[in-house]
Design a protein around this motif. Sequence first.
Motif, mmCIF file in Angstrom:
data_model
loop_
_atom_site.group_PDB
_atom_site.id
_atom_site.type_symbol
_atom_site.label_atom_id
_atom_site.label_comp_id
_atom_site.label_asym_id
_atom_site.label_seq_id
_atom_site.Cartn_x
_atom_site.Cartn_y
_atom_site.Cartn_z
ATOM 1 N N ARG A 432 -24.714 67.392 -25.474
ATOM 2 C CA ARG A 432 -25.988 66.987 -24.863
ATOM 3 C C ARG A 432 -27.040 66.708 -25.931
ATOM 4 N NH1 ARG A 432 -30.519 69.914 -23.839
ATOM 5 N NH2 ARG A 432 -31.927 69.135 -22.189
ATOM 6 N N VAL A 433 -27.095 67.575 -26.972
ATOM 7 C CA VAL A 433 -28.043 67.364 -28.051
ATOM 8 C C VAL A 433 -27.763 66.043 -28.761
ATOM 9 C CG1 VAL A 433 -28.831 68.250 -30.280
ATOM 10 C CG2 VAL A 433 -28.509 69.811 -28.365
ATOM 11 N N GLY A 434 -26.467 65.738 -28.989
ATOM 12 C CA GLY A 434 -26.123 64.477 -29.617
ATOM 13 C C GLY A 434 -26.557 63.271 -28.795
ATOM 14 N N GLN A 435 -26.366 63.346 -27.478
ATOM 15 C CA GLN A 435 -26.791 62.240 -26.615
ATOM 16 C C GLN A 435 -28.308 62.055 -26.669
ATOM 17 O OE1 GLN A 435 -25.172 63.356 -22.836
ATOM 18 N NE2 GLN A 435 -23.069 62.736 -23.345
ATOM 19 N N LEU A 436 -29.061 63.160 -26.652
ATOM 20 C CA LEU A 436 -30.513 63.050 -26.701
ATOM 21 C C LEU A 436 -30.975 62.485 -28.049
ATOM 22 C CD1 LEU A 436 -31.553 66.393 -24.974
ATOM 23 C CD2 LEU A 436 -31.790 64.091 -24.062
ATOM 24 N N GLY A 441 -33.187 57.950 -31.195
ATOM 25 C CA GLY A 441 -33.044 57.021 -32.304
ATOM 26 C C GLY A 441 -32.766 55.592 -31.888
ATOM 27 N N HIS A 442 -32.904 55.278 -30.597
ATOM 28 C CA HIS A 442 -32.647 53.910 -30.154
ATOM 29 C C HIS A 442 -33.662 52.942 -30.750
ATOM 30 C CE1 HIS A 442 -31.495 50.527 -27.712
ATOM 31 N NE2 HIS A 442 -32.684 50.481 -27.146
ATOM 32 N N ILE A 455 -34.609 58.361 -41.830
ATOM 33 C CA ILE A 455 -33.319 58.530 -42.516
ATOM 34 C C ILE A 455 -32.746 59.914 -42.253
ATOM 35 C CG2 ILE A 455 -32.236 58.640 -44.794
ATOM 36 C CD1 ILE A 455 -34.256 56.525 -45.709
ATOM 37 N N ARG A 456 -33.577 60.949 -42.366
ATOM 38 C CA ARG A 456 -33.081 62.312 -42.125
ATOM 39 C C ARG A 456 -32.605 62.483 -40.685
ATOM 40 N NH1 ARG A 456 -36.722 66.935 -45.114
ATOM 41 N NH2 ARG A 456 -36.774 66.051 -47.211
ATOM 42 N N PHE A 457 -33.359 61.946 -39.749
ATOM 43 C CA PHE A 457 -32.961 62.056 -38.346
ATOM 44 C C PHE A 457 -31.616 61.380 -38.123
ATOM 45 C CE2 PHE A 457 -32.759 60.558 -33.986
ATOM 46 C CZ PHE A 457 -33.130 61.676 -33.270
ATOM 47 N N THR A 458 -31.429 60.189 -38.682
ATOM 48 C CA THR A 458 -30.160 59.465 -38.503
ATOM 49 C C THR A 458 -29.006 60.222 -39.136
ATOM 50 O OG1 THR A 458 -31.386 57.374 -38.513
ATOM 51 C CG2 THR A 458 -29.022 57.267 -38.887
ATOM 52 N N PHE A 637 -30.051 48.535 -41.660
ATOM 53 C CA PHE A 637 -29.081 49.606 -41.866
ATOM 54 C C PHE A 637 -28.568 50.154 -40.538
ATOM 55 C CE2 PHE A 637 -28.399 54.249 -42.388
ATOM 56 C CZ PHE A 637 -27.294 54.197 -43.212
ATOM 57 N N GLN A 638 -29.442 50.255 -39.573
ATOM 58 C CA GLN A 638 -29.012 50.706 -38.244
ATOM 59 C C GLN A 638 -28.061 49.715 -37.607
ATOM 60 O OE1 GLN A 638 -32.672 51.669 -36.046
ATOM 61 N NE2 GLN A 638 -31.883 53.745 -35.949
ATOM 62 N N ASP A 639 -28.381 48.426 -37.734
ATOM 63 C CA ASP A 639 -27.498 47.408 -37.165
ATOM 64 C C ASP A 639 -26.127 47.473 -37.814
ATOM 65 O OD1 ASP A 639 -29.581 46.629 -35.588
ATOM 66 O OD2 ASP A 639 -30.219 44.991 -36.912
#
Length: 817
Positions: A432-436, A441-442, A455-458, A637-639
């Motif tokens: 659940r934490v991973g999904q949130l 991060g969307h 960067i740290r969050f990702t 980088f996200q893409d």
Amino acid sequence: MFRRKRPPHHPALTRALRGTLAGLWVERLARAFWPFTTLLLALFAALAFGAQDHVSANAAMWGGLAALGALLVALAVGLWRFELPGRADAARRLDATLPGQPLRALADQQAIGAADAASRLVWATHLARMQARLALARPVKGDLRLARHDRYGLRYIALTGCVVALLFGAPARVTEIAEITQAAGRAEAVALGPSWEAWVQPPAYTGRPSLYLNEVTRARLELPQGSRVTVRFYGQQGVMSLHESLSEGREAEPAEMAQDFEVERSGRLSIRGPAGRDWEVMALVDQPPEVALIGVAERERGGLMRQGFAASDDYGVVAGQAHIALDLDAVERRYGLTPEPEARDSVSVALPMPLSGSRTDFEDAFVEDFSQHPWANLPVRVALSVEDARGQSDQTQAQAMILPGRRFFDPMAAAVIELRRDLLWSRENARRVGQLMRAIGHRPETAFRGPEARIRFTETRDLLLASLGDGGLEGDIRDDLAQRMWDLAVLLEEGELADARERLRRAQERLDEAVRSGADPSEIAELVDELREAMRDYMRQLAEQPRERGDAPPDGERMEITQDQIQELLDRIQELMEEGRMDEAAELLAQLDQLLQNLQMAEGQGGEPMPGDQAMEGLGDTLRQQQDLADDTFSDFQDQFRNGVDEDGEDGEGTDDLADRQRGLADQLRDQQLQPLPGDGTPEGDAALEALERAQRAMEDAAEALERGDSGEALGRQADAMEAMREGLRAMTDAQAQEARERQGGAATEGSETGSRDPLGRERNQSGQVGTEDSLLQGQDVYRRAQDLLEELRRRSAELDRPEAELDYLRRLLDRF
């Protein structure tokens, strides 16, 4: 032939003889009595270390007699070998150390040739030379080398044992040699008939001395509970017996020769038989300790927990602990707290004890930081326990409270902390934490203020998703994730702030959020202090920012305010918050925000442009462009992470375009370094230029990383470049501030109008002092203006709620005019 005579008197000779005689005394005493001293030191060390406790009474008795005999023999031999040194002995030893033995020469007389003048002249010359040599006389030290007498170094062994006994032993036990002698006498008494001995040893923590009951004549005794009673009978068994009602559960024959027990209650102690005795004993009960909580736990600055307590004991508390357990029934079971929590042991924290002073009755408080504990800001039950030296304990009833911990007022930081709490609550929450985190991060460009937080969050989100198995989070990676999430929340809360205005805005937002969420007074005080500090930095930055001609509004539109007035407004806001008047505090916060948006410092108005203003503007534009490029790099980088790179390994046109933009910014920064910069030739200017060179190298490294398609490495180098540019801009700002102060000092000496107001907005005269020689009342209606001022002084002096110092000043003005 020569005749002897007494040696001449000479001050140096007299001192030398006395010193040499003292050395002879020490030398002969050491040689004669070193065996006696060695035996004495060895016996002292043995008794201080309690050697008598490890042998039987008879062995101790005979050992003590043998030691005393050896000491007497050594003393007798020393007295026999000792020779009293005299002045003649000192003179012989001193004369032997002087060239030509002048003492002996001066003591002689001319025996032949006394009638011959030439012979007498030779003899007088010889005596004069010997007399001169007496000035060289120095005391001769005694020879203390005893190695040829003590080949095994026994004296050193005894001395070492004595020193160690003084430091770590019990020197007072040396007096037990007398008891050993008494033991010999008691042994003789045993041979004559039955006898007894009895001792009482109170517990060490009571500080009471031991008692030898054979010498106690009173019939009533007061003994602390837990005292050890030792009874020994001598002679034929069965003649003497012990009867007591002080112990509990002791089973022993009354006629046993050796008996020991502890005093547990009041009663009688009787020794029956020849010379028997009887005592009435009052047991001094050792009361158990007591402990109590003082008030409720408080949250101090930084999220520290502070809980006061009071403890007492008749002989002193030795230790204590605070026990904290989760109050599961009081937890609101929703969202991430819905699953059953994983089993965790209660938290035990040692209570602080006074380092000095009495521990019989004291108050203190334990302060701990539970901010990173999974139960932080959740319902818990806290109980305190203490223990005394006897092992008795006391514990308070568990008190329900919220476990204080650091609270986060930035919305994103609070969300990360909540996800961290859910992850530590149960491993079932990992998915659940991973999904949130994936949902948060969307669109990271709107959720995070800076690239480092993104960067740290990702990285944390990707690590969590990669660690998920079929049954939830695998391995011991959860602790690493919890630490990463804590660091991320702290970064989000405190921010990547280099600009004073941004820090001020952030401090206002956090304080406003704390007011709306009903924060604790300690948190309010901490946030207000943070706002004060940000306010000081912001106003300092405003005062030192480059001045531009034509930016100042007309005098009728300009608003001047001092830092003291802002501090008074902050004090009022804090006072309203502490009184619980949150609505009024929120209104003042809104007014403060509007005030800061329109604020212009009087020192920053008008004036000529400072050197390097244009260069700093260009560097500011470059920094903003670099920030935009870093945001675009992060999006790319996200893409890449979401879609993957091309199958052939190429990066595509997007990365190439970013690399070209990065190269262009590096070239732009190189050209800007060639322009005139503030503080050229000063330490601040050199530091700024060095920081800009680091930023340029970091930009070039970022361009190379983008050309390779390594967006992650490029983001790191871009962050380094922006930080270096910020350092350079700060150094140039410091250089400009120094130049401004120098220019203002020169302008003041020339009578310039620029900067002619003091920090309170008052005019300065041409000498730089407060006040002016010009007429304060100028114009046609001077008398009307004077009358208005007098009326205003009277009105203010009638307002009794004004400070006493101000009222006194107004009265003195009215008395004068």
